[in-house]
Design a protein around this motif. Structure first.
Motif, PDB file in Angstrom:
ATOM      1  N   ASP A  58     -81.166   4.157   4.862  1.00 57.38           N
ATOM      2  CA  ASP A  58     -81.748   5.222   3.928  1.00 57.38           C
ATOM      3  C   ASP A  58     -82.261   6.744   4.105  1.00 57.38           C
ATOM      4  OD1 ASP A  58     -81.490   3.572   1.814  1.00 57.38           O
ATOM      5  OD2 ASP A  58     -83.387   2.778   1.854  1.00 57.38           O
ATOM      6  N   VAL A  59     -82.143   7.020   5.474  1.00 57.06           N
ATOM      7  CA  VAL A  59     -82.766   7.850   6.561  1.00 57.06           C
ATOM      8  C   VAL A  59     -81.850   9.251   6.672  1.00 57.06           C
ATOM      9  CG1 VAL A  59     -85.173   7.201   6.459  1.00 57.06           C
ATOM     10  CG2 VAL A  59     -83.116   7.557   8.634  1.00 57.06           C
ATOM     11  N   GLY A  60     -80.459   8.523   6.527  1.00 58.35           N
ATOM     12  CA  GLY A  60     -79.041   9.022   7.355  1.00 58.35           C
ATOM     13  C   GLY A  60     -79.233   8.486   8.939  1.00 58.35           C
ATOM     14  N   ASN A  61     -79.770   7.730   9.553  1.00 60.04           N
ATOM     15  CA  ASN A  61     -79.181   7.459  10.743  1.00 60.04           C
ATOM     16  C   ASN A  61     -77.920   6.653  10.690  1.00 60.04           C
ATOM     17  OD1 ASN A  61     -79.216   7.495  13.252  1.00 60.04           O
ATOM     18  ND2 ASN A  61     -81.670   6.510  13.518  1.00 60.04           N
ATOM     19  N   LEU A  62     -76.954   7.293  10.483  1.00 61.34           N
ATOM     20  CA  LEU A  62     -75.800   6.801  10.213  1.00 61.34           C
ATOM     21  C   LEU A  62     -75.066   5.976  11.839  1.00 61.34           C
ATOM     22  CD1 LEU A  62     -73.013   8.638   7.994  1.00 61.34           C
ATOM     23  CD2 LEU A  62     -74.664   6.374   7.430  1.00 61.34           C
ATOM     24  N   ASP A  63     -75.700   6.726  12.586  1.00 58.41           N
ATOM     25  CA  ASP A  63     -75.450   5.987  14.479  1.00 58.41           C
ATOM     26  C   ASP A  63     -76.223   5.493  14.934  1.00 58.41           C
ATOM     27  OD1 ASP A  63     -73.157   8.882  14.876  1.00 58.41           O
ATOM     28  OD2 ASP A  63     -74.862   9.766  15.846  1.00 58.41           O
ATOM     29  N   GLY A  64     -77.121   4.827  14.101  1.00 58.76           N
ATOM     30  CA  GLY A  64     -78.551   4.081  14.688  1.00 58.76           C
ATOM     31  C   GLY A  64     -77.746   2.203  13.470  1.00 58.76           C
ATOM     32  N   ALA A  65     -76.866   3.080  12.173  1.00 59.67           N
ATOM     33  CA  ALA A  65     -76.851   2.238  12.176  1.00 59.67           C
ATOM     34  C   ALA A  65     -75.797   0.771  12.357  1.00 59.67           C
ATOM     35  CB  ALA A  65     -76.484   2.225  10.629  1.00 59.67           C
ATOM     36  N   ARG A  66     -74.456   2.055  12.794  1.00 57.90           N
ATOM     37  CA  ARG A  66     -73.434   1.943  13.256  1.00 57.90           C
ATOM     38  C   ARG A  66     -73.892   0.455  14.649  1.00 57.90           C
ATOM     39  NH1 ARG A  66     -71.925   7.027  12.284  1.00 57.90           N
ATOM     40  NH2 ARG A  66     -70.580   7.674  11.055  1.00 57.90           N
ATOM     41  N   SER A  67     -74.496   1.550  14.930  1.00 62.04           N
ATOM     42  CA  SER A  67     -74.965   0.355  16.294  1.00 62.04           C
ATOM     43  C   SER A  67     -75.759  -0.912  16.299  1.00 62.04           C
ATOM     44  CB  SER A  67     -75.637   1.177  17.837  1.00 62.04           C
ATOM     45  OG  SER A  67     -76.292   0.657  18.789  1.00 62.04           O
ATOM     46  N   LEU A  68     -76.015  -0.761  15.271  1.00 60.72           N
ATOM     47  CA  LEU A  68     -76.763  -1.894  14.896  1.00 60.72           C
ATOM     48  C   LEU A  68     -75.649  -2.920  14.098  1.00 60.72           C
ATOM     49  CD1 LEU A  68     -79.759  -3.742  14.999  1.00 60.72           C
ATOM     50  CD2 LEU A  68     -80.143  -2.389  12.480  1.00 60.72           C
ATOM     51  N   ARG A  69     -75.382  -2.662  13.440  1.00 60.03           N
ATOM     52  CA  ARG A  69     -73.698  -3.255  12.727  1.00 60.03           C
ATOM     53  C   ARG A  69     -72.710  -3.544  14.262  1.00 60.03           C
ATOM     54  NH1 ARG A  69     -68.579  -1.342  10.181  1.00 60.03           N
ATOM     55  NH2 ARG A  69     -67.906  -3.165   9.088  1.00 60.03           N
ATOM     56  N   SER A  70     -72.738  -3.529  15.165  1.00 54.45           N
ATOM     57  CA  SER A  70     -72.321  -3.562  16.061  1.00 54.45           C
ATOM     58  C   SER A  70     -73.136  -4.920  16.989  1.00 54.45           C
ATOM     59  CB  SER A  70     -71.830  -2.836  17.264  1.00 54.45           C
ATOM     60  OG  SER A  70     -70.866  -1.379  16.607  1.00 54.45           O
ATOM     61  N   GLU A  71     -73.777  -5.170  17.022  1.00 49.12           N
ATOM     62  CA  GLU A  71     -74.890  -5.723  18.394  1.00 49.12           C
ATOM     63  C   GLU A  71     -74.653  -6.714  17.234  1.00 49.12           C
ATOM     64  OE1 GLU A  71     -79.220  -6.529  17.695  1.00 49.12           O
ATOM     65  OE2 GLU A  71     -78.836  -4.284  18.446  1.00 49.12           O
ATOM     66  N   MET A  72     -74.802  -7.174  15.585  1.00 52.89           N
ATOM     67  CA  MET A  72     -74.481  -8.236  14.380  1.00 52.89           C
ATOM     68  C   MET A  72     -73.062  -9.006  15.120  1.00 52.89           C
ATOM     69  SD  MET A  72     -76.106  -6.384  10.788  1.00 52.89           S
ATOM     70  CE  MET A  72     -75.738  -8.137   9.881  1.00 52.89           C
ATOM     71  N   LEU A  73     -72.093  -7.669  14.855  1.00 49.23           N
ATOM     72  CA  LEU A  73     -70.845  -8.290  15.830  1.00 49.23           C
ATOM     73  C   LEU A  73     -70.640  -9.248  16.654  1.00 49.23           C
ATOM     74  CD1 LEU A  73     -68.283  -5.331  13.564  1.00 49.23           C
ATOM     75  CD2 LEU A  73     -68.227  -7.989  12.874  1.00 49.23           C
ATOM     76  N   LEU A  74     -71.160  -8.534  18.024  1.00 52.67           N
ATOM     77  CA  LEU A  74     -71.181  -9.271  19.029  1.00 52.67           C
ATOM     78  C   LEU A  74     -72.193 -10.204  19.145  1.00 52.67           C
ATOM     79  CD1 LEU A  74     -70.767  -8.304  21.993  1.00 52.67           C
ATOM     80  CD2 LEU A  74     -72.981  -7.259  22.217  1.00 52.67           C
ATOM     81  N   ASN A  75     -73.303 -10.111  18.348  1.00 48.16           N
ATOM     82  CA  ASN A  75     -74.082 -11.826  18.029  1.00 48.16           C
ATOM     83  C   ASN A  75     -73.906 -12.651  17.173  1.00 48.16           C
ATOM     84  OD1 ASN A  75     -75.950 -10.574  19.901  1.00 48.16           O
ATOM     85  ND2 ASN A  75     -77.278  -9.457  18.679  1.00 48.16           N
TER      86      ASN A  75
END
Length: 458
Positions: A58-75
């Motif tokens: 929502d705030v346009g922080n796509l780098d943070g969003a991509r990192s969080l999505r990668s964490e989801m996959l990792l976990n």
């Protein structure tokens, strides 16, 4: 953090705290809760991650969003349709359509079926980027679901694919002619989603077609929407009527307008305003006024024979426009819904019909009630008053704009100052120019050379 309040936290409470911090933009606190949660042995679930992911997108922080999505996959956290839709939304908002499409395509690989919201988000993004053909293809994929041959008939032509045998022949022909990638994309495009488009999907497509001036295509989609058993909403009608009127297709717009009434609906005020502007442009002011008077009983839940409305109608018929407007404004005030738009539309219509005295009366009435008249109305009325050589009234309008800190259009402002000079009122013109300077006009840039010569030459 939470233990200090003697509260025994669980995954639900942590998720609530993460959501609250995320929505408030306090991402450091949100991630602190996430880390604390994991340290305490709680495993964040998909809903918890999605909460934080949405806030980042929502705030346009796509780098943070991509990192969080990668964490989801990792976990090994399941990425559900909401996760993918959130990412697609964030990417589309930043214009990263290719990456959004990649996320969409990944859903099939993980056996995650797109929802109607997923499709709507990506279709809307494609239309905003003017990738209309891809948006249209995606719409047909969504609509056809489990019927690939029907999908291909719609997208490739009515006679090209009738069954699976024809499909195989088409792919074979493409491959033999060297169009291997085209054949691959064709087959990849036939997905097994089974998702049915909703009215939001159709509205997105209709809006996109209207933007590229394909109004016939938009109208076909409108009819198709109804055949599918869906009901057009205010956005559907508003988009189509507005664009049809701008294209001077008044009969089609009027047909849709009556369609709303016949279906028992109530057109929005914005639709009425669009219709009135069009009627005024065609010099049909009386019809525009009648249209609004027909709307008011619905708007305020009044009887169709309401006495005030009936009196206003009679006053209009007897050319007492200012009195009629005065009565209608009192009704607006009574119901707490004072809006200058219909009255300024009529004012402009009167100017276009060269009924300048009546337009001036409506202006005076609006001024009397403290209702702002738009800068566009002021400019148009001033221009016509100059043509009519009613310079005193034109100066009054100009002074009104100065009191409201409106900037009068350069063309009209110069016309007024020149008219005053030509009519041997140079001192009045100079005084007006000085007042314009005092409220912030850059007179050196605003004044044209002929105006400067008339104002200041000896």
């Amino acid at each position: 953090m939470l233990e200090q309040s003697d509260i025994l936290p669980d995954i639900v409470l942590y998720t609530i705290m993460i959501r609250g911090c995320s929505e408030a933009g306090r991402f450091e606190d949100a991630f602190s809760f996430l880390n604390e949660m994991k340290e305490k042995g709680f495993v964040p679930d998909t809903f918890c991650y999605n909460t934080l992911l949405k806030a980042l997108c929502d705030v346009g922080n796509l780098d943070g969003a991509r990192s969080l999505r990668s964490e989801m996959l990792l976990n090994n956290v399941v990425l559900d349709s909401t996760t993918h839709t959130i990412m697609i939304f964030g990417l589309c908002n930043k214009g990263l359509l290719d990456e959004a499409i990649q996320v969409f395509d990944e859903m099939e690989k993980v056996d995650c079926h797109p929802t109607v919201m997923t499709y709507n988000t990506l279709i809307h993004g494609l239309y905003r980027a003017r990738r209309l053909e891809e948006a249209r293809m995606l719409f047909y994929k969504m609509e056809m679901g489990n019927n690939p041959s029907l999908f291909l008939r719609l997208t490739l032509g009515a006679n090209q694919v009738r069954d699976s045998e024809n499909l195989q022949k088409l792919v074979d022909n493409m491959c033999q002619s060297g169009q291997v990638m085209k054949a691959y994309k064709l087959l990849q495009g036939i997905i097994n989603s089974g998702v049915v488009p909703d009215v939001v999907t159709y509205n997105t497509l209709i809006k996109g077609l209207c933007k590229v001036r394909n109004l016939d295509g938009a109208l076909r989609l409108f009819k198709e929407l109804q055949l599918k058993g869906l009901s057009p909403d205010e956005i559907t009608y508003g988009t189509l009527i507005d664009r049809l009127l701008k294209a001077h297709r008044e009969s089609d717009a009027m047909m849709l307008f009556h369609n709303i009434l016949q279906s028992g609906g109530t057109p929005s005020s914005s639709i009425y305003n669009s219709m009135m502007r069009s009627l005024c442009r065609m010099k049909k002011l009386s019809q525009a006024i009648d249209l609004w008077l027909d709307h008011l009983p619905r708007k305020y839940n009044l009887s169709a024979e309401d006495e005030v409305i009936a009196n206003a109608r009679k006053q209009f018929e007897h050319a007492s426009l200012d009195e009629a407007v005065r009565e209608l404004i009192k009704v607006d005030q009574q119901y707490g819904s004072v809006n200058s738009t219909p009255y300024t539309i009529w004012l402009i219509g009167l100017c276009q019909a060269r009924r300048i005295d009546d337009a001036l009366k409506i202006f005076r009435t609006l001024e009397e009630f403290g209702i702002d008249v738009t800068p566009a109305c002021c400019a148009l009325l001033t221009k016509y008053l100059c043509w009519e050589r009613n310079l005193n009234a034109a100066v009054d309008i100009m002074l009104y704009t100065l009191s409201k800190r409106f900037i009068m259009s350069r063309h009209v402002g110069n016309r007024l100052l020149r008219s005053l000079c030509i009519r041997h009122r140079r001192k009045d013109a100079q005084a007006l120019a000085w007042r314009m300077h005092l409220v912030g006009y850059d007179m050196d840039a605003y004044l044209r050379e002929p105006t400067k010569d008339l104002l200041y030459s000896q």
